[in-house]
Write a protein that holds these residues in place. Structure first.
Motif, mmCIF file in Angstrom:
data_model
loop_
_atom_site.group_PDB
_atom_site.id
_atom_site.type_symbol
_atom_site.label_atom_id
_atom_site.label_comp_id
_atom_site.label_asym_id
_atom_site.label_seq_id
_atom_site.Cartn_x
_atom_site.Cartn_y
_atom_site.Cartn_z
ATOM 1 N N UNK A 9 0.845 -1.385 0.560
ATOM 2 C CA UNK A 9 0.055 -0.403 -0.086
ATOM 3 C C UNK A 9 0.702 1.127 0.711
ATOM 4 N N UNK A 10 1.843 1.280 1.087
ATOM 5 C CA UNK A 10 2.777 2.285 0.636
ATOM 6 C C UNK A 10 3.063 2.146 -0.827
ATOM 7 N N UNK A 11 3.715 1.647 -1.102
ATOM 8 C CA UNK A 11 4.257 1.656 -2.683
ATOM 9 C C UNK A 11 3.286 2.061 -3.641
ATOM 10 N N UNK A 12 1.910 1.451 -3.488
ATOM 11 C CA UNK A 12 1.488 1.973 -4.152
ATOM 12 C C UNK A 12 1.279 3.736 -3.956
ATOM 13 N N UNK A 13 0.763 4.094 -3.289
ATOM 14 C CA UNK A 13 0.610 5.380 -2.733
ATOM 15 C C UNK A 13 1.818 6.634 -3.083
ATOM 16 N N UNK A 14 2.654 6.206 -2.522
ATOM 17 C CA UNK A 14 3.977 6.973 -3.580
ATOM 18 C C UNK A 14 4.195 7.020 -5.013
ATOM 19 N N UNK A 15 2.935 5.946 -5.575
ATOM 20 C CA UNK A 15 3.749 6.096 -6.903
ATOM 21 C C UNK A 15 2.249 6.554 -7.917
ATOM 22 N N UNK A 16 1.577 7.499 -6.498
ATOM 23 C CA UNK A 16 -0.172 7.856 -7.503
ATOM 24 C C UNK A 16 0.205 8.614 -9.076
ATOM 25 N N UNK A 17 1.473 9.583 -8.481
ATOM 26 C CA UNK A 17 1.700 10.173 -9.699
ATOM 27 C C UNK A 17 2.423 10.137 -10.639
ATOM 28 N N UNK A 18 2.481 8.133 -10.899
ATOM 29 C CA UNK A 18 3.076 7.810 -12.263
ATOM 30 C C UNK A 18 2.090 7.499 -13.071
ATOM 31 N N UNK A 19 1.788 6.843 -14.591
ATOM 32 C CA UNK A 19 0.719 6.753 -15.167
ATOM 33 C C UNK A 19 0.822 5.055 -14.785
ATOM 34 N N UNK A 20 -0.032 4.453 -14.993
ATOM 35 C CA UNK A 20 -0.393 3.169 -13.626
ATOM 36 C C UNK A 20 -0.049 1.931 -15.107
ATOM 37 N N UNK A 21 0.611 2.706 -16.173
ATOM 38 C CA UNK A 21 0.701 1.497 -17.590
ATOM 39 C C UNK A 21 2.302 1.876 -17.261
ATOM 40 N N UNK A 22 3.178 2.764 -17.017
ATOM 41 C CA UNK A 22 4.515 1.986 -16.069
ATOM 42 C C UNK A 22 4.907 1.881 -15.082
#
Length: 140
Positions: A14-27
Protein backbone atom coordinates in the motif's frame (compact mmCIF):
# COMPACT_ATOMS: atom_id res chain seq x y z
CA UNK A 1 16.86 0.99 -6.58
CA UNK A 2 14.65 1.47 -3.56
CA UNK A 3 13.88 -0.99 -0.77
CA UNK A 4 10.75 -1.19 1.36
CA UNK A 5 10.94 -3.58 4.33
CA UNK A 6 8.55 -4.59 7.07
CA UNK A 7 6.64 -7.46 8.58
CA UNK A 8 3.92 -9.40 6.83
CA UNK A 9 0.74 -7.40 6.26
CA UNK A 10 2.27 -4.19 7.62
CA UNK A 11 1.27 -2.06 4.60
CA UNK A 12 4.38 -2.26 2.40
CA UNK A 13 2.53 -2.70 -0.89
CA UNK A 14 0.00 0.00 0.00
CA UNK A 15 2.88 2.35 0.78
CA UNK A 16 4.46 1.66 -2.63
CA UNK A 17 1.14 2.14 -4.44
CA UNK A 18 0.54 5.44 -2.63
CA UNK A 19 4.04 6.68 -3.39
CA UNK A 20 3.50 5.98 -7.10
CA UNK A 21 0.09 7.65 -7.44
CA UNK A 22 1.63 10.42 -9.54
CA UNK A 23 2.95 7.87 -12.08
CA UNK A 24 0.83 6.72 -15.03
CA UNK A 25 -0.33 3.22 -14.00
CA UNK A 26 0.70 1.72 -17.34
CA UNK A 27 4.33 2.25 -16.29
CA UNK A 28 4.01 0.33 -12.99
CA UNK A 29 4.63 -3.43 -13.02
CA UNK A 30 4.30 -5.69 -9.96
CA UNK A 31 6.09 -9.05 -9.76
CA UNK A 32 5.40 -11.45 -6.89
CA UNK A 33 8.09 -14.08 -6.38
CA UNK A 34 9.96 -13.46 -9.62
CA UNK A 35 12.52 -11.15 -11.14
CA UNK A 36 11.35 -10.26 -14.65
CA UNK A 37 13.65 -10.85 -17.59
CA UNK A 38 11.75 -8.63 -20.03
CA UNK A 39 12.88 -5.18 -21.13
CA UNK A 40 11.34 -2.07 -19.60
CA UNK A 41 11.46 1.59 -20.49
CA UNK A 42 13.40 4.12 -18.46
CA UNK A 43 10.19 5.62 -17.04
CA UNK A 44 8.78 2.28 -15.88
CA UNK A 45 8.64 1.15 -12.26
CA UNK A 46 9.23 -2.53 -11.52
CA UNK A 47 8.14 -3.63 -8.05
CA UNK A 48 9.49 -7.01 -6.93
CA UNK A 49 8.14 -8.72 -3.82
CA UNK A 50 8.15 -12.10 -2.12
CA UNK A 51 11.84 -12.94 -2.44
CA UNK A 52 11.11 -16.01 -0.31
CA UNK A 53 9.42 -17.70 -3.29
CA UNK A 54 12.42 -16.98 -5.50
CA UNK A 55 14.87 -18.31 -2.93
CA UNK A 56 12.86 -21.49 -2.33
CA UNK A 57 13.29 -22.28 -6.03
CA UNK A 58 17.08 -22.05 -5.74
CA UNK A 59 17.76 -24.52 -2.93
CA UNK A 60 20.59 -26.25 -4.82
CA UNK A 61 22.88 -23.26 -4.19
CA UNK A 62 24.39 -21.98 -0.96
CA UNK A 63 23.20 -18.77 0.72
CA UNK A 64 25.88 -16.47 -0.70
CA UNK A 65 25.49 -17.82 -4.24
CA UNK A 66 21.74 -17.26 -4.15
CA UNK A 67 22.09 -13.75 -2.74
CA UNK A 68 24.75 -12.83 -5.31
CA UNK A 69 22.75 -14.22 -8.26
CA UNK A 70 19.61 -12.36 -7.22
CA UNK A 71 21.49 -9.14 -6.55
CA UNK A 72 23.12 -9.23 -10.00
CA UNK A 73 19.76 -9.81 -11.69
CA UNK A 74 18.21 -6.90 -9.77
CA UNK A 75 21.17 -4.59 -10.49
CA UNK A 76 20.93 -5.43 -14.20
CA UNK A 77 17.24 -4.56 -14.16
CA UNK A 78 17.91 -1.39 -12.16
CA UNK A 79 20.24 -0.12 -14.90
CA UNK A 80 17.36 0.04 -17.37
CA UNK A 81 14.43 1.12 -15.18
CA UNK A 82 13.26 2.06 -11.66
CA UNK A 83 13.30 -0.93 -9.30
CA UNK A 84 11.51 -1.13 -5.97
CA UNK A 85 12.12 -4.20 -3.80
CA UNK A 86 9.52 -5.09 -1.17
CA UNK A 87 11.21 -7.23 1.47
CA UNK A 88 9.54 -9.20 4.26
CA UNK A 89 11.26 -8.90 7.60
CA UNK A 90 11.61 -12.55 8.59
CA UNK A 91 11.98 -13.82 12.10
CA UNK A 92 12.92 -10.64 13.95
CA UNK A 93 15.90 -12.50 15.41
CA UNK A 94 14.10 -15.78 16.08
CA UNK A 95 16.03 -18.76 14.68
CA UNK A 96 13.72 -21.42 13.15
CA UNK A 97 14.13 -25.03 14.23
CA UNK A 98 13.74 -26.49 10.72
CA UNK A 99 16.90 -26.47 8.59
CA UNK A 100 15.07 -25.30 5.44
CA UNK A 101 13.47 -22.38 7.28
CA UNK A 102 16.84 -21.36 8.75
CA UNK A 103 18.39 -21.40 5.28
CA UNK A 104 15.53 -19.30 3.91
CA UNK A 105 15.85 -16.76 6.74
CA UNK A 106 19.65 -16.61 6.44
CA UNK A 107 19.58 -16.30 2.65
CA UNK A 108 17.01 -13.50 2.82
CA UNK A 109 19.22 -11.77 5.39
CA UNK A 110 22.27 -11.99 3.13
CA UNK A 111 20.29 -10.75 0.13
CA UNK A 112 18.75 -7.90 2.11
CA UNK A 113 22.17 -6.76 3.34
CA UNK A 114 23.34 -6.54 -0.27
CA UNK A 115 20.16 -4.79 -1.40
CA UNK A 116 20.43 -2.28 1.44
CA UNK A 117 24.02 -1.48 0.51
CA UNK A 118 23.10 -0.89 -3.16
CA UNK A 119 19.83 0.90 -2.55
CA UNK A 120 19.42 4.68 -2.73
CA UNK A 121 16.44 4.58 -0.39
CA UNK A 122 15.29 2.25 2.39
CA UNK A 123 11.96 2.64 4.15
CA UNK A 124 10.77 0.42 6.99
CA UNK A 125 7.00 0.06 7.29
CA UNK A 126 5.71 -0.69 10.75
CA UNK A 127 1.93 -1.20 10.76
CA UNK A 128 1.46 1.32 7.99
CA UNK A 129 3.85 3.92 9.38
CA UNK A 130 6.93 4.59 7.20
CA UNK A 131 10.34 5.18 8.76
CA UNK A 132 13.12 6.36 6.46
CA UNK A 133 16.27 4.36 7.14
CA UNK A 134 18.38 5.59 4.20
CA UNK A 135 17.86 8.34 1.64
CA UNK A 136 20.29 9.46 -1.02
CA UNK A 137 19.60 12.92 -2.42
CA UNK A 138 22.54 13.10 -4.82
CA UNK A 139 22.07 11.92 -8.40
CA UNK A 140 24.59 9.22 -9.20
Amino acid sequence: MRVIIGGAYNGKKAYVKNSLLHIDQKFIHFFDGEIPSTQFTEEAYVVISNFEKIILGMTDFDEDEIANQLLEAIKKLDKQTNVICICNDLGRGVVPIEKEQRKLRDTCGRLYQKLFEESKSIVRIWYGIPQIIKECYVNE
